[in-house]
Design a protein around this motif. Structure first.
Motif, PDB file in Angstrom:
ATOM      1  N   GLY A  14      40.581  53.026  -7.156  1.00  0.00           N
ATOM      2  CA  GLY A  14      39.856  52.709  -5.927  1.00  0.00           C
ATOM      3  C   GLY A  14      40.116  51.329  -5.360  1.00  0.00           C
ATOM      4  N   SER A  20      37.892  45.682  -1.569  1.00  0.00           N
ATOM      5  CA  SER A  20      37.422  46.849  -2.341  1.00  0.00           C
ATOM      6  C   SER A  20      36.497  46.401  -3.473  1.00  0.00           C
ATOM      7  N   ILE A  21      35.428  47.175  -3.681  1.00  0.00           N
ATOM      8  CA  ILE A  21      34.538  46.892  -4.810  1.00  0.00           C
ATOM      9  C   ILE A  21      35.338  46.987  -6.119  1.00  0.00           C
ATOM     10  N   GLN A  41      46.445  55.063  -3.939  1.00  0.00           N
ATOM     11  CA  GLN A  41      46.434  56.388  -3.306  1.00  0.00           C
ATOM     12  C   GLN A  41      47.649  56.517  -2.400  1.00  0.00           C
ATOM     13  N   GLN A  45      49.655  52.648   0.107  1.00  0.00           N
ATOM     14  CA  GLN A  45      48.878  51.592  -0.567  1.00  0.00           C
ATOM     15  C   GLN A  45      49.661  50.881  -1.661  1.00  0.00           C
ATOM     16  N   ASP A  65      46.515  60.198  -6.258  1.00  0.00           N
ATOM     17  CA  ASP A  65      45.696  60.778  -5.195  1.00  0.00           C
ATOM     18  C   ASP A  65      44.881  61.871  -5.874  1.00  0.00           C
ATOM     19  N   VAL A  66      43.558  61.707  -5.918  1.00  0.00           N
ATOM     20  CA  VAL A  66      42.730  62.606  -6.727  1.00  0.00           C
ATOM     21  C   VAL A  66      42.655  64.033  -6.186  1.00  0.00           C
ATOM     22  N   SER A  92      35.970  54.503  -8.290  1.00  0.00           N
ATOM     23  CA  SER A  92      35.395  53.801  -7.130  1.00  0.00           C
ATOM     24  C   SER A  92      36.046  54.366  -5.869  1.00  0.00           C
ATOM     25  N   ILE A  93      35.808  55.657  -5.667  1.00  0.00           N
ATOM     26  CA  ILE A  93      36.537  56.438  -4.670  1.00  0.00           C
ATOM     27  C   ILE A  93      35.573  57.264  -3.829  1.00  0.00           C
ATOM     28  N   THR A 145      27.982  54.661  -6.496  1.00  0.00           N
ATOM     29  CA  THR A 145      27.200  55.530  -5.638  1.00  0.00           C
ATOM     30  C   THR A 145      26.346  54.687  -4.689  1.00  0.00           C
ATOM     31  N   LYS A 163      27.242  62.103  -2.570  1.00  0.00           N
ATOM     32  CA  LYS A 163      26.792  61.147  -3.600  1.00  0.00           C
ATOM     33  C   LYS A 163      25.707  61.770  -4.478  1.00  0.00           C
ATOM     34  N   ILE A 192      28.017  46.841   1.293  1.00  0.00           N
ATOM     35  CA  ILE A 192      28.996  45.736   1.184  1.00  0.00           C
ATOM     36  C   ILE A 192      30.082  46.013   2.215  1.00  0.00           C
ATOM     37  N   THR A 194      33.327  46.701   3.417  1.00  0.00           N
ATOM     38  CA  THR A 194      34.648  47.096   2.907  1.00  0.00           C
ATOM     39  C   THR A 194      35.265  48.023   3.955  1.00  0.00           C
ATOM     40  N   SER A 196      35.949  51.180   3.695  1.00  0.00           N
ATOM     41  CA  SER A 196      35.197  52.443   3.755  1.00  0.00           C
ATOM     42  C   SER A 196      33.892  52.273   4.518  1.00  0.00           C
TER      43      SER A 196
HETATM   44  P1  NAD Z   1      37.300  50.951  -0.239  1.00  0.00           P
HETATM   45  O1  NAD Z   1      37.736  51.569   1.046  1.00  0.00           O
HETATM   46  O2  NAD Z   1      37.855  49.628  -0.576  1.00  0.00           O
HETATM   47  O3  NAD Z   1      37.565  51.939  -1.461  1.00  0.00           O
HETATM   48  C1  NAD Z   1      37.569  53.335  -1.336  1.00  0.00           C
HETATM   49  C2  NAD Z   1      38.721  53.814  -2.183  1.00  0.00           C
HETATM   50  O4  NAD Z   1      38.753  55.248  -2.232  1.00  0.00           O
HETATM   51  C3  NAD Z   1      40.079  53.362  -1.631  1.00  0.00           C
HETATM   52  O5  NAD Z   1      40.780  52.656  -2.618  1.00  0.00           O
HETATM   53  C4  NAD Z   1      40.782  54.670  -1.323  1.00  0.00           C
HETATM   54  O6  NAD Z   1      42.164  54.620  -1.528  1.00  0.00           O
HETATM   55  C5  NAD Z   1      40.110  55.578  -2.340  1.00  0.00           C
HETATM   56  N1  NAD Z   1      40.359  56.993  -2.057  1.00  0.00           N
HETATM   57  C6  NAD Z   1      39.934  57.717  -0.986  1.00  0.00           C
HETATM   58  N2  NAD Z   1      40.464  58.966  -1.061  1.00  0.00           N
HETATM   59  C7  NAD Z   1      41.220  59.008  -2.199  1.00  0.00           C
HETATM   60  C8  NAD Z   1      42.026  59.990  -2.814  1.00  0.00           C
HETATM   61  N3  NAD Z   1      42.181  61.216  -2.282  1.00  0.00           N
HETATM   62  N4  NAD Z   1      42.652  59.687  -3.971  1.00  0.00           N
HETATM   63  C9  NAD Z   1      42.523  58.467  -4.537  1.00  0.00           C
HETATM   64  N5  NAD Z   1      41.784  57.483  -3.991  1.00  0.00           N
HETATM   65  C10 NAD Z   1      41.148  57.759  -2.835  1.00  0.00           C
HETATM   66  O7  NAD Z   1      35.700  50.895  -0.117  1.00  0.00           O
HETATM   67  P2  NAD Z   1      34.570  50.546  -1.194  1.00  0.00           P
HETATM   68  O8  NAD Z   1      33.375  50.254  -0.392  1.00  0.00           O
HETATM   69  O9  NAD Z   1      35.063  49.562  -2.173  1.00  0.00           O
HETATM   70  O10 NAD Z   1      34.312  51.952  -1.896  1.00  0.00           O
HETATM   71  C11 NAD Z   1      34.392  52.155  -3.300  1.00  0.00           C
HETATM   72  C12 NAD Z   1      33.245  53.026  -3.778  1.00  0.00           C
HETATM   73  O11 NAD Z   1      32.028  52.311  -3.637  1.00  0.00           O
HETATM   74  C13 NAD Z   1      33.075  54.323  -2.979  1.00  0.00           C
HETATM   75  O12 NAD Z   1      32.700  55.352  -3.866  1.00  0.00           O
HETATM   76  C14 NAD Z   1      31.901  53.982  -2.082  1.00  0.00           C
HETATM   77  O13 NAD Z   1      31.206  55.117  -1.632  1.00  0.00           O
HETATM   78  C15 NAD Z   1      31.081  53.157  -3.034  1.00  0.00           C
HETATM   79  N6  NAD Z   1      30.021  52.357  -2.426  1.00  0.00           N
HETATM   80  C16 NAD Z   1      30.318  51.502  -1.414  1.00  0.00           C
HETATM   81  C17 NAD Z   1      29.307  50.766  -0.824  1.00  0.00           C
HETATM   82  C18 NAD Z   1      29.602  49.832   0.324  1.00  0.00           C
HETATM   83  O14 NAD Z   1      28.661  49.480   1.057  1.00  0.00           O
HETATM   84  N7  NAD Z   1      30.845  49.391   0.515  1.00  0.00           N
HETATM   85  C19 NAD Z   1      27.987  50.888  -1.290  1.00  0.00           C
HETATM   86  C20 NAD Z   1      27.721  51.754  -2.343  1.00  0.00           C
HETATM   87  C21 NAD Z   1      28.741  52.495  -2.892  1.00  0.00           C
END
Ligand code: NAD
Length: 256
Positions: A14, A20-21, A41, A45, A65-66, A92-93, A145, A163, A192, A194, A196
């Protein structure tokens, strides 16, 4: 204090960029002495993630790629080829179509619903199945989540439902894998900024609402989520499984 993850190998899925988190988690794991394996992915990337991996001591980088079963099989072979057991998996996807994060939830299409659940929830099951045999000395699996799994958050929509499936999957996986000494948990992070998060309509108003209402009167930071991930990955978290830990400046406890 000695490094909490010395001698452990962690697979982190992720990392897309510096925001990215998963990147904050990878950096915290490195600080605590873990050996890191990152995935990216697809080719789009690859360079970015390889560059980031270059900032971590001896980190390796594989494609995953999952949604592609063949990529999971290839990942398993590459992990086996390292000859080392795996100790930690960070999932973290998430993904949903942009239009499903702005229009009313009732408008969600069958395809949009399936896609969000496939990438954001089912992938925890398939990746856990892929790596569990490599966790020969037990291990820690964790996923990210959000409160939208439990409560209605405007525009979070199908992602909230995915989720909820993810959090239920945490519990079922924890029950399945516990006998192998594998713990499975979720971290429910506050909002946060990011890539996404930017896909969610009016995301900045969510940040403002949390900052004004959360007990700590601010939003959480990626480093705080990452330190909780260190706890779950380390032996300090050895009694914790099947749980969702909130790292959200306390926002989820608030009512009126
Ligand atoms: P991010 O966009 O940096 O990360 C999302 C990741 O998912 C990316 O690296 C992307 O490549 C990956 N991804 C998507 N489809 C994919 C696939 N088919 N195969 C492999 N990888 C795939 O954003 P983020 O905010 O760091 O998100 C990471 C996690 O944290 C997610 O599950 C998100 O829901 C969760 N989250 C985010 C927040 C927030 O506010 N940013 C809050 C709570 C939870």
């Amino acid at each position: 204090m000695s490094a909490l993850l010395a001698g452990k190998t962690a697979l982190v899925l992720g990392v897309a960029n510096r925001w990215s988190i998963a990147w904050a988690i990878a950096q915290a794991f490195q600080r605590e002495g873990a050996h890191l394996i990152l995935t990216y992915q697809g080719e789009r990337q690859r360079l970015t993630v390889e560059e980031l991996a270059g900032e971590l001591d001896g980190a390796e980088c594989f494609s995953c790629d999952v949604t592609q079963e063949a990529e999971l099989t290839a990942l398993r072979s590459r992990l086996e080829a390292t000859g080392k057991p795996l100790d930690v998996l960070v999932h973290s996807i998430a993904f949903a179509n942009r239009e499903d994060l702005s229009r009313p939830f009732v408008e969600t299409s069958r395809d949009g619903f399936a896609l969000a659940h496939d990438v954001s929830a089912y992938s925890l099951v398939s990746v856990s199945r892929t790596v569990a045999p490599l966790m020969s000395s037990g291990g820690s699996i964790m996923t990210l989540t959000y409160l939208g799994a439990q409560r209605v958050v405007t525009n979070y929509n199908v992602m909230g439902v995915a989720k909820a499936a993810l959090e239920a999957s945490v519990r079922y996986l924890a029950a399945d894998l516990g006998a192998q000494g594998i713990r499975v948990n979720g971290i429910s992070a506050g909002p946060i900024k990011t890539a996404s998060a930017r896909g969610i309509k009016d995301f900045s108003s969510v940040l403002d609402a949390v900052a004004s209402r959360a007990p700590l009167k601010r939003n959480c930071e990626p480093g705080e989520v990452a330190d909780t991930a260190v706890f779950l990955a380390s032996d300090l978290g050895r009694g914790v499984t099947g749980n969702v830990l909130y790292v959200d400046a306390g926002f989820q406890i608030m009512g009126l």
